[in-house]
Design an enzyme around this catalytic site. Sequence first.
Site: not given
Length: 456
Positions: A195, A306
């Site tokens: 990302a 996460d």
Amino acid sequence: MGDNRVKVRVIQGPMAGSEFTFGEHDTLIVGRDPKCPINLPKDPCVSRHHLILEVCPPEVRLRDLGSRNGTYVIPGSTQSGTTRSGLLRRVDGDMELSDGDTIQVGETVLHVSVKGEAQTTSRRCQSCGRDFQTRELPKGYRPAVCPDCVVTTPGPPPADAESHDDDAQDTVRSLEALAHAGYQIERELGRGGMAIVYLARRPGEPAVAVKTMLPRHVPDARAAEMFLREMDLLKSLHHPNIVRLHGARRVEEVFCFEMEYCSGGSVGKLAKRHQGRLPLRETGMVMLAALNGIAHAHSMRMVHRDIKPENILLHRDEQGTYVKVCDFGLAKNFDKAGLSGITATGVVGGTLSYMPREQLLDYKHARPVCDVWSAAATFYHLLTAAYPREVKPGMDPVRAVLESQLVSVRERGVEVPVAVSDVVDRALSLNPEQRYQTAADFRAALEGALKSGGVL
């Protein structure tokens, strides 16, 4: 992912007849540990955690976890499991598997069936110099040698020029997608394995953070639609300590997420500016606020999966500084839609450092107690600049998650009240049943310990 499926069948050994079918991203660990899905306690040739199979249909990758007696593969062999002379190869590090491959571990033989096709690309073998075809892999990972030269080199892959090419390509594709969506880019805020985040705005509108994610393969329409639908549900997740998701869309092959902009950056970057450590009072206040947001998500039956310093952001304005957790559900939904490719055996060492053991053993079914461990590991790292596990030099990062013992926070050379250390140690327990079961429970205990220790 269409109709892609991977089936692993035990055709020889104590668990003969067992089958494991995968239609989405998952892991399968083989070893003597009773918690391994393929548990071989009586085979003297099998290590406690012998190997991991990671599946993202139609991709399959095997990693030997430093086993004593090795893992062997017969490429394209028949389901009978018979060993053909000269074809049995020992796996060193990672290996991509194909339909018809068999794996031999001690007395056990596994057969791999793959339905579907993965995109391939041409590479040049660093050993024999011949070109060979391989599946596309996560950015930064490049197989070193062809299957005829015994799969890949052991250990993490070296950085090479191709990874820099990937970064440049991803940047161009991300910027083109955002321009097509009508955004004006002000600057890049950060990037990770899959990302890139930009500060951007549309004409006449306030600035926002836009995260772009590029799937490792061209997604089929069903997978893309499923992912965007799951992410759209997260727009309803409203809390002062959670980064607001405004919307998600796909522009060609790029997925774009418009989010609330947090001007202070991540807590991870803040810690790096202070030699990796933050004072106990500041760390405690950050974690109490973050746990507020995580607890709210848990109350709505959402698990983050996460949590790490890079996913805890700070927003500063004239009224003060606010702590906000970002990327709820993003990793899980990206994985589930088959867009992330192989990750657990790829280059994700940082994320593994904050992952509890049971999340790797049962990859699909993470519970709130997994977030408790990750949040405690985040607190630990911000305070000590170290990770909770005692990892031996050169140890495989996956094996480290499964086998390494924990070091109490008070043993890291940081002044911490005993009450605080006890709370963190409990939140980091290897046994999930001995931990605080939700973020709310962990927050209450941590706040009480900080107050009793005179920190707050």
